[in-house]
Design a protein around this motif. Structure first.
Motif, short mmCIF file in Angstrom:
data_model
loop_
_atom_site.label_atom_id
_atom_site.label_comp_id
_atom_site.label_asym_id
_atom_site.label_seq_id
_atom_site.Cartn_x
_atom_site.Cartn_y
_atom_site.Cartn_z
N THR A 43 40.69 35.84 35.00
CA THR A 43 39.79 36.61 34.14
C THR A 43 38.38 36.59 34.68
O THR A 43 37.67 37.61 34.68
N GLN A 44 37.95 35.44 35.18
CA GLN A 44 36.62 35.33 35.76
C GLN A 44 36.48 36.23 36.99
O GLN A 44 35.44 36.87 37.20
N ALA A 45 37.55 36.31 37.80
CA ALA A 45 37.52 37.15 38.99
C ALA A 45 37.33 38.62 38.63
O ALA A 45 36.71 39.38 39.38
N ALA A 46 37.88 39.03 37.48
CA ALA A 46 37.76 40.42 37.06
C ALA A 46 36.33 40.77 36.67
O ALA A 46 35.96 41.95 36.67
N LEU A 47 35.52 39.75 36.35
CA LEU A 47 34.16 40.01 35.87
C LEU A 47 33.06 39.52 36.80
O LEU A 47 32.03 40.19 36.95
N PHE A 48 33.27 38.37 37.45
CA PHE A 48 32.15 37.73 38.13
C PHE A 48 32.45 37.30 39.57
O PHE A 48 31.67 36.53 40.14
N SER A 49 33.52 37.75 40.17
CA SER A 49 33.76 37.44 41.57
C SER A 49 32.85 38.31 42.45
O SER A 49 32.10 39.16 41.95
N ARG A 50 32.91 38.12 43.75
CA ARG A 50 32.09 38.95 44.63
C ARG A 50 32.58 40.39 44.66
O ARG A 50 31.85 41.28 45.10
N ASP A 51 33.81 40.64 44.17
CA ASP A 51 34.36 41.99 44.10
C ASP A 51 35.04 42.17 42.73
O ASP A 51 36.25 42.24 42.63
N PRO A 52 34.24 42.25 41.67
CA PRO A 52 34.84 42.32 40.33
C PRO A 52 35.55 43.64 40.06
O PRO A 52 35.00 44.71 40.29
N HIS A 53 36.78 43.55 39.58
CA HIS A 53 37.55 44.72 39.17
C HIS A 53 38.70 44.22 38.31
O HIS A 53 39.17 43.09 38.46
N LEU A 54 39.18 45.06 37.39
CA LEU A 54 40.14 44.60 36.38
C LEU A 54 41.45 44.14 37.00
O LEU A 54 42.07 43.20 36.52
N SER A 55 41.89 44.78 38.09
CA SER A 55 43.18 44.39 38.69
C SER A 55 43.13 43.02 39.33
O SER A 55 44.16 42.50 39.77
N ALA A 56 41.93 42.40 39.37
CA ALA A 56 41.83 41.04 39.91
C ALA A 56 42.56 40.02 39.04
O ALA A 56 42.79 38.89 39.49
N ILE A 57 42.93 40.39 37.83
CA ILE A 57 43.71 39.46 37.00
C ILE A 57 45.08 39.20 37.60
O ILE A 57 45.74 38.23 37.26
N GLY A 58 45.54 40.09 38.49
CA GLY A 58 46.79 39.86 39.20
C GLY A 58 47.99 40.44 38.49
O GLY A 58 47.94 40.81 37.30
#
Length: 549
Positions: A43-58
């Motif tokens: 969830t954090q990756a979807a919002l605050f990673s260096r490349d935030p995007h919703l599909s980052a939730i996996g």
């Protein structure tokens, strides 16, 4: 207290209990669950990673556990402990398990069970140690139990009301359950078959099976849509429709990497499954035959609903473990707990009419049966009460409860205890402490975004504990492969490596650079070695990339 306010009070009291328990276990004692922490990381990756995007939730695991945390994780810049200690997961699971407790209470009120019986059963369900633990640790069990209880409640209503609204709500609950855990398919199939057969029996004429099929469609269409939409989205983005089964990070791959796949132990697996169900539902061997006999005597089809839906979940988990496609985790059999609670409520005969927006033609008339003997109801409550300490003992068994038995060392520290068992408990409780220390070290370097290349097979614990999640390059970043192939050119300063044993074999860095952990693969030099103090036994090596500035 007025009747309409009682469910609100039940929900608020249960949720508060679970939030307090969860915060004490996580932030207070550092006892974190891997799956829960990985969902916070996603969830954090979807919002605050260096490349935030919703599909980052996996797409390996179902999305709802992560999506439900988005509003809370969004506040992490203001309240960093929401992610660094996994508190967003605690809040999420507490709310859903509070909802499950409210559904148990609602089933009792819908049936017109004696208020004291409904209250006792609700409290005993709410304080069950397995319920309390998984309500406060951020795992998906809380969501799944809530949706399962919601579906059961609305189907039990439908048996009496023949109201299409109840079928629709049950279908939505099962569809959301699938987006929580894939095994929701089993109770959905059972619910669809039950509705189809019962609807056909209620109708006459040559077309009754077709008409009954429309009722079954109301129940099955939401989960059917969830399956199709989730699989299609995964296929469009990753090229794989069911990553849980085909991905290098999925269950099948994990079983193979951990050496747990394969047959030859079917009898032992079956024994474990039976033991797990008895530990979580010690009263079931008595409640099932008694409730079944009462259902036949009263012609009470409501009792069939929890038997079918919870039974389908337990049967599916048993089959999955016996066939070697899942793990020996006690939590997979958590459906035994709501089953026992609901069956206890059905010992009292249904009275009055459940609420209904638009009763159907087959709606049952209001009932005023002779009350069940108080002694029998007291015995039922006593059975559930005895189940609580029995479940507690089961959770303290290392063979049955590999994920739960370390709780004893967390809640009752014994510094003078030098036994191997206690050392193992402490190691389990400290599983993610190494990752937290590593995150603190990397934060202290004040690195720019995209400076640390790593996979999240084990590294999710490092990312989620960091105050700077954008400093990591992880597989959910859309340029991850390009950075992996040329780390120095892409601004990477460090590579975080893990051994190639176990799940480390699926680590993307190990797959690209097989000797990275041993010698830096001739592209990096060893900067720091971090031995593990937790149960995973996975140490880390931090390599500095050659040619990095």
């Amino acid at each position: 207290m007025t009747a309409p306010r009682r469910p609100v009070v039940v929900f608020a009291a249960a949720t508060l209990l679970y939030v307090v328990t969860g915060v004490i276990l996580t932030a207070g004692h550092g006892y974190l669950m891997g799956d829960a922490l990985s969902r916070v990381s996603a969830t954090q990756a979807a919002l605050f990673s260096r490349d935030p995007h919703l599909s980052a939730i996996g797409f390996v695991f179902t999305p709802l556990t992560s999506l439900a945390q988005l509003p809370m994780v969004a506040l992490a810049p203001v309240f960093p402990w929401l992610t660094t200690w996994g508190i967003s997961g605690v809040l999420m699971s507490s709310l859903f398990m509070g909802g499950a407790v409210t559904m148990i209470y609602g089933i009792g009120t819908d049936r017109g069970a004696p208020y004291w019986l409904t209250l006792c059963v609700t409290v005993l369900f709410a304080v069950n140690p397995m319920v309390v633990f998984y309500a406060g640790n951020g795992m998906s069990e809380a969501l799944f139990v809530f949706f399962l209880c919601w579906a059961i409640r609305r189907l039990m209503r439908w048996v009496r009301t023949d109201d299409a609204h109840d079928l629709t709500a049950a279908g939505i609950a099962l569809g959301l359950a699938y987006l929580t855990r894939y095994d929701a398919v089993a109770p959905a199939v059972a619910a669809g078959a039950f509705v189809w057969v019962l609807s056909a029996r209620r109708r006459g004429g040559a077309q009754r099976w077709w008409a009954a099929g429309m009722d079954a469609f109301l129940v099955l269409s939401p989960i059917g849509m969830a399956v199709v939409v989730w699989a299609a989205t995964s296929w469009l983005i990753t090229g794989q429709a069911f990553q849980q089964f085909t991905s290098q990070y999925g269950n099948a791959a994990i079983l193979s990497q951990e050496g747990a796949a394969g047959g030859g132990a079917e009898a032992a697996a079956l024994q474990y499954s039976i033991a797990a169900m008895l530990v979580l539902g010690p009263a079931l061997p008595l409640l099932i035959p008694v409730a079944g006999a009462l259902a036949v005597r009263r012609r009470d089809l409501q009792i069939v609903v929890p038997l079918l839906l919870c039974g389908a979940v337990l049967a599916f988990q048993t089959f999955s473990y016996v066939s070697g496609s899942t793990f020996a985790f006690l939590r997979f059999y958590v459906g035994a707990i709501p089953l026992a609670a609901i069956l206890a409520l059905t010992i009292a005969p249904g009275r009055g009419e459940p609420p209904s927006r638009r009763p159907g033609r087959a709606a049952a008339a209001a009932q005023s049966p002779r009350p069940a003997p108080v002694a029998g109801l007291l015995l039922t409550v006593a059975l559930l009460a005895v189940s609580v300490p029995l479940t507690t003992l089961g959770m303290n068994n290392q063979l049955l409860a590999v994920q739960e038995y370390a709780l004893g060392a967390v809640l009752r520290p014994q510094p003078e205890n030098a036994s191997e068992r206690y050392a193992n408990q402490r190691a389990i409780a400290a599983t993610f402490s190494t990752g937290r220390k590593l995150a603190d070290h990397l934060d202290s370097l004040h690195l720019p975004p995209g400076s640390v290349l790593m996979d999240t097979v084990y590294g999710f614990a490092v990312v989620v504990a960091s105050d700077r999640p954008d400093q990591f390059v992880v597989p959910s970043d859309r340029d991850f492969v390009r950075v992996l192939n040329r780390p120095a050119e892409r601004g990477v300063k460090y590579i975080l490596a893990v051994p190639t044993i176990g799940r480390g074999a699926s680590d993307a860095i190990n797959r690209r650079y097989p000797t990275m952990f041993e010698n830096g693969a001739q592209i990096a030099t060893l900067e720091l070695e971090i031995p593990s103090v937790g149960a995973s036994g996975v140490g880390w090596r931090l390599y500095r990339v050659l040619g990095s500035s």
